[in-house]
Structure formats: structure tokens, C-alpha cells
Design a protein around this motif. Structure first.
Motif, PDB file in Angstrom:
ATOM      1  N   VAL A 120      42.628  47.665  38.572  1.00 53.73           N
ATOM      2  CA  VAL A 120      42.825  49.150  37.950  1.00 53.73           C
ATOM      3  C   VAL A 120      44.324  49.032  37.922  1.00 53.73           C
ATOM      4  CG1 VAL A 120      40.680  50.069  38.647  1.00 53.73           C
ATOM      5  CG2 VAL A 120      42.614  50.284  40.106  1.00 53.73           C
ATOM      6  N   ALA A 121      45.085  48.347  38.460  1.00 53.14           N
ATOM      7  CA  ALA A 121      46.767  48.489  38.508  1.00 53.14           C
ATOM      8  C   ALA A 121      47.414  47.172  37.740  1.00 53.14           C
ATOM      9  CB  ALA A 121      46.993  48.533  39.920  1.00 53.14           C
ATOM     10  N   ARG A 122      48.440  47.308  37.887  1.00 51.91           N
ATOM     11  CA  ARG A 122      49.379  46.304  37.108  1.00 51.91           C
ATOM     12  C   ARG A 122      49.148  45.137  38.019  1.00 51.91           C
ATOM     13  NH1 ARG A 122      54.692  49.507  34.994  1.00 51.91           N
ATOM     14  NH2 ARG A 122      53.667  50.793  33.401  1.00 51.91           N
ATOM     15  N   TYR A 123      49.386  43.721  37.518  1.00 48.40           N
ATOM     16  CA  TYR A 123      49.325  42.627  38.439  1.00 48.40           C
ATOM     17  C   TYR A 123      50.048  41.603  37.718  1.00 48.40           C
ATOM     18  CZ  TYR A 123      45.616  41.769  34.984  1.00 48.40           C
ATOM     19  OH  TYR A 123      44.870  41.426  33.993  1.00 48.40           O
ATOM     20  N   ASP A 124      50.572  40.552  38.423  1.00 45.24           N
ATOM     21  CA  ASP A 124      51.114  39.284  38.033  1.00 45.24           C
ATOM     22  C   ASP A 124      50.239  38.569  37.080  1.00 45.24           C
ATOM     23  OD1 ASP A 124      52.527  37.045  37.668  1.00 45.24           O
ATOM     24  OD2 ASP A 124      53.001  36.788  39.553  1.00 45.24           O
ATOM     25  N   ILE A 125      50.381  38.472  35.792  1.00 43.31           N
ATOM     26  CA  ILE A 125      49.387  37.586  35.180  1.00 43.31           C
ATOM     27  C   ILE A 125      49.308  36.219  35.511  1.00 43.31           C
ATOM     28  CG2 ILE A 125      51.262  36.770  33.313  1.00 43.31           C
ATOM     29  CD1 ILE A 125      47.813  38.209  32.574  1.00 43.31           C
ATOM     30  N   SER A 126      50.103  35.693  36.110  1.00 43.86           N
ATOM     31  CA  SER A 126      49.979  34.229  36.603  1.00 43.86           C
ATOM     32  C   SER A 126      48.904  34.024  37.652  1.00 43.86           C
ATOM     33  CB  SER A 126      51.575  33.876  37.090  1.00 43.86           C
ATOM     34  OG  SER A 126      51.784  34.478  38.471  1.00 43.86           O
ATOM     35  N   LEU A 127      48.627  35.280  38.245  1.00 41.66           N
ATOM     36  CA  LEU A 127      47.498  35.148  39.142  1.00 41.66           C
ATOM     37  C   LEU A 127      46.259  34.733  38.293  1.00 41.66           C
ATOM     38  CD1 LEU A 127      48.241  38.150  41.351  1.00 41.66           C
ATOM     39  CD2 LEU A 127      48.319  35.674  42.189  1.00 41.66           C
ATOM     40  N   LEU A 128      46.175  35.461  37.308  1.00 35.80           N
ATOM     41  CA  LEU A 128      44.941  35.098  36.624  1.00 35.80           C
ATOM     42  C   LEU A 128      44.999  33.419  36.113  1.00 35.80           C
ATOM     43  CD1 LEU A 128      44.261  37.976  34.062  1.00 35.80           C
ATOM     44  CD2 LEU A 128      43.070  37.552  35.928  1.00 35.80           C
ATOM     45  N   ASP A 129      45.937  33.045  35.776  1.00 31.45           N
ATOM     46  CA  ASP A 129      45.953  31.451  35.532  1.00 31.45           C
ATOM     47  C   ASP A 129      45.522  30.740  36.575  1.00 31.45           C
ATOM     48  OD1 ASP A 129      46.847  32.124  32.767  1.00 31.45           O
ATOM     49  OD2 ASP A 129      49.101  32.337  33.324  1.00 31.45           O
ATOM     50  N   MET A 130      46.345  31.329  37.741  1.00 31.90           N
ATOM     51  CA  MET A 130      45.822  30.484  38.913  1.00 31.90           C
ATOM     52  C   MET A 130      44.407  30.279  39.453  1.00 31.90           C
ATOM     53  SD  MET A 130      44.869  31.089  42.210  1.00 31.90           S
ATOM     54  CE  MET A 130      45.760  32.875  42.705  1.00 31.90           C
ATOM     55  N   LEU A 131      43.779  31.601  39.089  1.00 28.64           N
ATOM     56  CA  LEU A 131      42.283  31.854  39.308  1.00 28.64           C
ATOM     57  C   LEU A 131      41.586  30.753  38.257  1.00 28.64           C
ATOM     58  CD1 LEU A 131      42.184  35.510  40.189  1.00 28.64           C
ATOM     59  CD2 LEU A 131      41.919  33.515  41.769  1.00 28.64           C
ATOM     60  N   ARG A 132      41.885  30.880  36.880  1.00 28.34           N
ATOM     61  CA  ARG A 132      41.053  30.065  35.965  1.00 28.34           C
ATOM     62  C   ARG A 132      41.297  28.795  36.288  1.00 28.34           C
ATOM     63  NH1 ARG A 132      43.679  33.851  32.259  1.00 28.34           N
ATOM     64  NH2 ARG A 132      42.154  35.258  31.412  1.00 28.34           N
ATOM     65  N   ASN A 133      42.381  28.384  36.623  1.00 35.66           N
ATOM     66  CA  ASN A 133      42.518  26.735  36.986  1.00 35.66           C
ATOM     67  C   ASN A 133      41.928  26.253  38.157  1.00 35.66           C
ATOM     68  OD1 ASN A 133      44.295  26.440  34.799  1.00 35.66           O
ATOM     69  ND2 ASN A 133      46.104  26.870  36.127  1.00 35.66           N
ATOM     70  N   LYS A 134      41.623  27.242  39.201  1.00 35.40           N
ATOM     71  CA  LYS A 134      41.003  26.806  40.403  1.00 35.40           C
ATOM     72  C   LYS A 134      39.737  26.931  40.511  1.00 35.40           C
ATOM     73  CE  LYS A 134      43.392  28.251  43.786  1.00 35.40           C
ATOM     74  NZ  LYS A 134      43.775  27.093  44.721  1.00 35.40           N
ATOM     75  N   PHE A 135      39.154  28.075  39.480  1.00 36.16           N
ATOM     76  CA  PHE A 135      37.533  28.159  39.542  1.00 36.16           C
ATOM     77  C   PHE A 135      37.246  28.038  38.022  1.00 36.16           C
ATOM     78  CE2 PHE A 135      39.343  30.575  42.728  1.00 36.16           C
ATOM     79  CZ  PHE A 135      38.996  30.237  44.046  1.00 36.16           C
ATOM     80  N   PRO A 136      36.511  27.129  37.611  1.00 38.08           N
ATOM     81  CA  PRO A 136      36.332  27.023  36.301  1.00 38.08           C
ATOM     82  C   PRO A 136      35.097  27.911  35.713  1.00 38.08           C
ATOM     83  CG  PRO A 136      36.055  24.853  37.414  1.00 38.08           C
ATOM     84  CD  PRO A 136      36.474  25.881  38.573  1.00 38.08           C
ATOM     85  N   LEU A 137      34.176  28.564  36.502  1.00 35.06           N
ATOM     86  CA  LEU A 137      33.301  29.642  36.375  1.00 35.06           C
ATOM     87  C   LEU A 137      34.203  31.159  36.661  1.00 35.06           C
ATOM     88  CD1 LEU A 137      29.848  28.508  37.516  1.00 35.06           C
ATOM     89  CD2 LEU A 137      30.775  28.515  35.089  1.00 35.06           C
ATOM     90  N   PHE A 138      35.080  31.338  35.957  1.00 35.13           N
ATOM     91  CA  PHE A 138      35.758  32.657  36.404  1.00 35.13           C
ATOM     92  C   PHE A 138      35.487  33.745  35.119  1.00 35.13           C
ATOM     93  CE2 PHE A 138      39.870  34.827  35.458  1.00 35.13           C
ATOM     94  CZ  PHE A 138      39.956  35.430  36.902  1.00 35.13           C
ATOM     95  N   VAL A 139      35.676  34.885  35.663  1.00 37.87           N
ATOM     96  CA  VAL A 139      35.587  36.280  34.934  1.00 37.87           C
ATOM     97  C   VAL A 139      36.546  36.976  35.160  1.00 37.87           C
ATOM     98  CG1 VAL A 139      33.876  37.999  34.405  1.00 37.87           C
ATOM     99  CG2 VAL A 139      32.812  35.913  34.877  1.00 37.87           C
ATOM    100  N   ASP A 140      37.203  37.318  34.019  1.00 40.37           N
ATOM    101  CA  ASP A 140      38.217  38.316  34.087  1.00 40.37           C
ATOM    102  C   ASP A 140      37.592  39.516  33.510  1.00 40.37           C
ATOM    103  OD1 ASP A 140      40.435  39.868  33.964  1.00 40.37           O
ATOM    104  OD2 ASP A 140      41.330  38.998  32.248  1.00 40.37           O
ATOM    105  N   PHE A 141      37.296  40.603  34.578  1.00 41.44           N
ATOM    106  CA  PHE A 141      36.329  41.660  34.119  1.00 41.44           C
ATOM    107  C   PHE A 141      37.189  42.697  33.264  1.00 41.44           C
ATOM    108  CE2 PHE A 141      33.864  45.688  36.043  1.00 41.44           C
ATOM    109  CZ  PHE A 141      33.418  45.650  34.705  1.00 41.44           C
TER     110      PHE A 141
END
Length: 242
Positions: free
Chosen positions: A53-74
């Protein structure tokens, strides 16, 4: 095992679930890849979901996508186990949806009111047929204290801990009772008015100030500080095949 990340306005909660069972929760102001690695150390994580619900570093999403193939950005396109009767779903906080989903998981096919007492206090209603009708947003405890201090010339900054007389006997107790008792009356009022329409209403209280408020409320409620995490875990299952 599932990794759940709930980024709030002032801090984030990261949790691990084994199926529907909550295994571990960490709360932090700042998190990064090393924090995630430490949390999941020695465990096999199959899927992850990120909600903010807040601003965040977009690179964190890239990290999560690379680390977890089954990833959901809500986001607004994520499949939900509830329907939305809210007129502006694009601006509806993801945490508010997750909260009612978490409540529905525990009491399916029931009318539920979810009160999330954090930076803001949200009141959200889910009808027994699974339709999220909407709710209200109000300032949280600390926002109210801060507003009185910063918006006036002489009122001091006080906190919620301390004496709460019905009528304040000095300026600090007048502020404390005005804020905390005002919120309690606000909550009791919502519960009372909704119970007139829905006598079998289940009420959940969650968020950082849940325990502080629950100890002072008269109405029967369910306190679950991890309600949003449980809802996010359910939403994850609705969007990936684990």
C-alpha cells in the motif's frame, strides 16, 4: 512452502506458510534480498506473493520474480476469491481486500466486519455471499496524536499508554482520552450499526494497534494480528498451482 510479503505504510511483514498454517512472521521497516534469504534459510519456498500500500523499490519485484518462479504481484488484475462491489476497485487498498479474505477463510458464508488498526484505521464489510461492499478509512491512533500536536500551537505530543479517564484531568489525559476513547466509541458505533442490519456479524480486529484497542472494547471481537497475511496466502493459492 509460501512466502507472503505485506508492505504497509510504516513497516512490512514477511511470513512463511506451510499450506494454510502460518509458520513464521518477521516485521521490519526495511527489507531486501538478504533479509528474504535469512527468513527462508533452510526451507524450500514454492511460491510467493507481494502486496503493498506504499511506495517501494521496483527492483525488489524483479528480485522476487527471479527467486520464485511462482510469484504473484498482487494488483488489480489478480484473481480474487471474493467479488468487489466497490466503485473504484483500482484505488482499493490490497491490504483491505486481503483482510476480508482472511476473515472469510475462517468464517465462510458469513457477514464479516474487518477493522484494521494501523497507520490508518479501515472498516471493511464482506457480505455472506462473498461480495466486498466497501468500508471507511479514518486516521489511526498515532496520526491523531500527531495531528493534534502539529496542527496546534501548544498541545503536546502524547501517546496511547497511560491513564484514560472519562474526562481528562489535565492536558495529556484530555488528549489521550480524546483520541483513544474516541476511537473506541467509533469502533463500537460501527459494530452496533452493522449488527442492526446483520445480527450474526463476525467482527475481526487486526493491525499494529489491535491488542491495545481490543483490551478496552466491550463488543465481542476476534483479534488476529496476522489476518492480512492469511488472506494473502489464500489469494496466492487462487493464482498459482502449487
Amino acid at each position: 512452502m509460501n512466502l507472503i510479503i505485506d508492505q504497509g505504510n510504516t513497516s512490512a511483514k514477511l511470513a512463511l506458510f506451510e499450506g494454510r498454517e502460518l509458520v513464521k512472521v518477521r516485521q521490519t521497516v526495511h527489507w531486501d534480498e538478504s533479509f528474504v534469504d535469512e527468513l527462508i534459510s533452510g526451507r524450500k519456498v514454492d511460491a510467493a506473493i507481494f502486496s503493498s500500500v506504499a511506495r517501494y523499490d521496483i527492483s525488489l519485484l524483479d528480485m522476487l520474480r527471479n527467486k520464485f518462479p511462482l510469484f504473484v504481484d498482487f494488483n488489480k488484475d489478480t484473481r480474487l476469491p471474493v467479488t468487489l462491489g466497490y466503485r473504484t476497485p483500482d484505488t482499493l487498498g490490497r491490504d483491505r481486500i486481503a483482510g476480508v479474505v482472511g476473515a472469510m477463510e475462517q468464517y465462510p458464508q458469513s457477514d464479516v466486519l474487518v477493522i484494521d488498526a494501523g497507520t490508518a484505521i479501515t472498516y471493511d464489510f464482506l457480505r455472506s455471499d462473498g461480495c466486498f461492499l466497501g468500508g471507511n478509512i479514518a486516521p489511526g491512533i498515532n496520526l491523531r496524536f500527531t495531528a493534534l500536536n502539529q496542527g496546534t500551537g501548544r498541545l503536546p505530543m502524547v501517546g496511547p499508554e497511560g491513564d484514560l479517564p472519562l474526562l481528562g484531568y489535565d492536558t495529556p489525559t484530555a488528549i489521550r482520552s480524546g483520541v483513544v476513547r474516541g476511537i473506541l466509541l467509533e469502533i463500537e458505533g460501527y459494530i452496533r450499526d452493522l449488527q442492526l442490519k446483520c445480527p450474526s456479524l463476525f467482527v475481526f480486529l487486526t493491525g499494529g494497534d489491535a491488542l491495545l484497542l481490543a483490551a478496552k472494547l466491550k463488543s465481542p471481537i476476534f483479534v488476529d494480528k496476522n489476518l492480512v497475511l492469511k488472506g494473502l496466502n489464500r489469494i496466492l493459492y487462487d493464482n498459482v498451482e502449487i
